[in-house]
Design a protein around this motif. Structure first.
Motif, PDB file in Angstrom:
ATOM      1  N   HIS A   6       0.823  -1.213   0.000  1.00  0.00           N
ATOM      2  CA  HIS A   6       0.000   0.000   0.000  1.00  0.00           C
ATOM      3  C   HIS A   6       0.858   1.264   0.000  1.00  0.00           C
ATOM      4  O   HIS A   6       0.344   2.347  -0.161  1.00  0.00           O
ATOM      5  CB  HIS A   6      -0.897  -0.021   1.254  1.00  0.00           C
ATOM      6  N   ASN A   7       2.156   1.107   0.194  1.00  0.00           N
ATOM      7  CA  ASN A   7       2.971   2.301   0.438  1.00  0.00           C
ATOM      8  C   ASN A   7       4.364   2.213  -0.203  1.00  0.00           C
ATOM      9  O   ASN A   7       5.366   2.462   0.474  1.00  0.00           O
ATOM     10  CB  ASN A   7       3.120   2.450   1.963  1.00  0.00           C
ATOM     11  N   PRO A   8       4.458   1.875  -1.507  1.00  0.00           N
ATOM     12  CA  PRO A   8       5.788   1.669  -2.113  1.00  0.00           C
ATOM     13  C   PRO A   8       6.669   2.920  -2.113  1.00  0.00           C
ATOM     14  O   PRO A   8       7.887   2.802  -2.204  1.00  0.00           O
ATOM     15  CB  PRO A   8       5.474   1.219  -3.547  1.00  0.00           C
ATOM     16  N   VAL A   9       6.061   4.081  -1.947  1.00  0.00           N
ATOM     17  CA  VAL A   9       6.869   5.304  -1.900  1.00  0.00           C
ATOM     18  C   VAL A   9       7.825   5.274  -0.709  1.00  0.00           C
ATOM     19  O   VAL A   9       8.844   5.972  -0.686  1.00  0.00           O
ATOM     20  CB  VAL A   9       5.939   6.545  -1.870  1.00  0.00           C
ATOM     21  N   THR A  10       7.526   4.420   0.263  1.00  0.00           N
ATOM     22  CA  THR A  10       8.355   4.371   1.472  1.00  0.00           C
ATOM     23  C   THR A  10       9.526   3.385   1.352  1.00  0.00           C
ATOM     24  O   THR A  10      10.289   3.226   2.304  1.00  0.00           O
ATOM     25  CB  THR A  10       7.518   3.957   2.702  1.00  0.00           C
ATOM     26  N   TRP A  11       9.667   2.710   0.224  1.00  0.00           N
ATOM     27  CA  TRP A  11      10.717   1.695   0.113  1.00  0.00           C
ATOM     28  C   TRP A  11      12.130   2.295   0.125  1.00  0.00           C
ATOM     29  O   TRP A  11      13.068   1.680   0.612  1.00  0.00           O
ATOM     30  CB  TRP A  11      10.551   0.881  -1.175  1.00  0.00           C
ATOM     31  N   ASP A  12      12.281   3.469  -0.454  1.00  0.00           N
ATOM     32  CA  ASP A  12      13.603   4.088  -0.606  1.00  0.00           C
ATOM     33  C   ASP A  12      14.097   4.635   0.745  1.00  0.00           C
ATOM     34  O   ASP A  12      13.490   5.554   1.298  1.00  0.00           O
ATOM     35  CB  ASP A  12      13.503   5.227  -1.633  1.00  0.00           C
ATOM     36  N   PRO A  13      15.213   4.093   1.275  1.00  0.00           N
ATOM     37  CA  PRO A  13      15.694   4.596   2.571  1.00  0.00           C
ATOM     38  C   PRO A  13      16.180   6.047   2.508  1.00  0.00           C
ATOM     39  O   PRO A  13      16.354   6.686   3.543  1.00  0.00           O
ATOM     40  CB  PRO A  13      16.845   3.638   2.917  1.00  0.00           C
ATOM     41  N   ASN A  14      16.389   6.543   1.292  1.00  0.00           N
ATOM     42  CA  ASN A  14      16.823   7.941   1.143  1.00  0.00           C
ATOM     43  C   ASN A  14      15.656   8.887   0.905  1.00  0.00           C
ATOM     44  O   ASN A  14      15.860  10.085   0.701  1.00  0.00           O
ATOM     45  CB  ASN A  14      17.818   8.058  -0.023  1.00  0.00           C
ATOM     46  N   GLY A  15      14.456   8.357   0.903  1.00  0.00           N
ATOM     47  CA  GLY A  15      13.283   9.204   0.672  1.00  0.00           C
ATOM     48  C   GLY A  15      12.879   9.955   1.928  1.00  0.00           C
ATOM     49  O   GLY A  15      13.462   9.773   3.003  1.00  0.00           O
ATOM     50  N   GLY A  16      11.896  10.815   1.781  1.00  0.00           N
ATOM     51  CA  GLY A  16      11.323  11.489   2.950  1.00  0.00           C
ATOM     52  C   GLY A  16      12.239  12.511   3.585  1.00  0.00           C
ATOM     53  O   GLY A  16      13.071  13.140   2.932  1.00  0.00           O
TER      54      GLY A  16
END
Ligand code: SF4
Length: 162
Positions: free
Chosen positions: A34-44
């Motif tokens: 439901h939340n693939p945008v959160t996969w990248d540890p460099n995101g956010g």
């Protein structure tokens, strides 16, 4: 550690009204996540002192039942250390508040981690699309388990959260 959001008065990710920290970084790559945008540890955003204060200010409120760590995966290598330190500090400062943690890892892989000592409920396992059921409580697919950590450690057998 980086994170995407801190949600407040959340009723969907554990008992009562909770503050939820949505961390960045997950390598489980579940189909249908439901939340693939959160996969990248460099995101956010960077989790800094202001983010921590935001969480602690919520936990000061008497009607807040506790914190839930979600994401992403709080046990991703980019998060596990800081989540452990944070959960430890929360348990010291707010012993009556509960700590919930969602992870794609299994209980069997996590039960010896220091972090487990500071967690009350662990929702474990990858999300499996073909086991999805909207009627499930606190989890997305039927393979996942909502584990009462204290009782499980005490008895040596997995005890599900009532
Ligand atoms: S563990 Fe959670 S965040 Fe990670 S891919 Fe699976 S469903 Fe998505």
């Amino acid at each position: 550690m980086r994170y995407h959001n801190i949600t407040k008065d959340d009723m969907l990710n554990g008992d009562g009204l909770r503050v939820v920290l949505w961390v960045a970084g997950c390598n489980h790559c579940c189909k249908g996540c439901h939340n693939p945008v959160t996969w990248d540890p460099n995101g956010g955003l960077e989790f800094d002192d202001a983010s921590k204060k935001e969480i602690f200010d919520e936990l000061e409120k008497s009607y807040i039942s506790g914190i839930t760590f979600s994401g992403g995966d709080p046990l991703h290598m980019s998060n596990a250390y800081e989540v452990t330190e944070l959960a430890k500090e929360i348990k010291e400062k707010f012993p009556k508040k509960t700590v919930w943690l969602y992870t794609g890892a299994l209980w069997e892989e996590t039960k010896r981690m220091e972090l487990i000592n500071y967690v009350d409920v662990l929702v474990d396992g990858e999300f499996e699309c073909d086991k999805k059921d909207a009627n499930l409580h606190w989890k997305g697919s039927s393979n996942q388990r909502v584990i009462d950590v204290k009782e499980t450690l005490k008895t040596g057998n997995i005890v599900l959260h009532a």
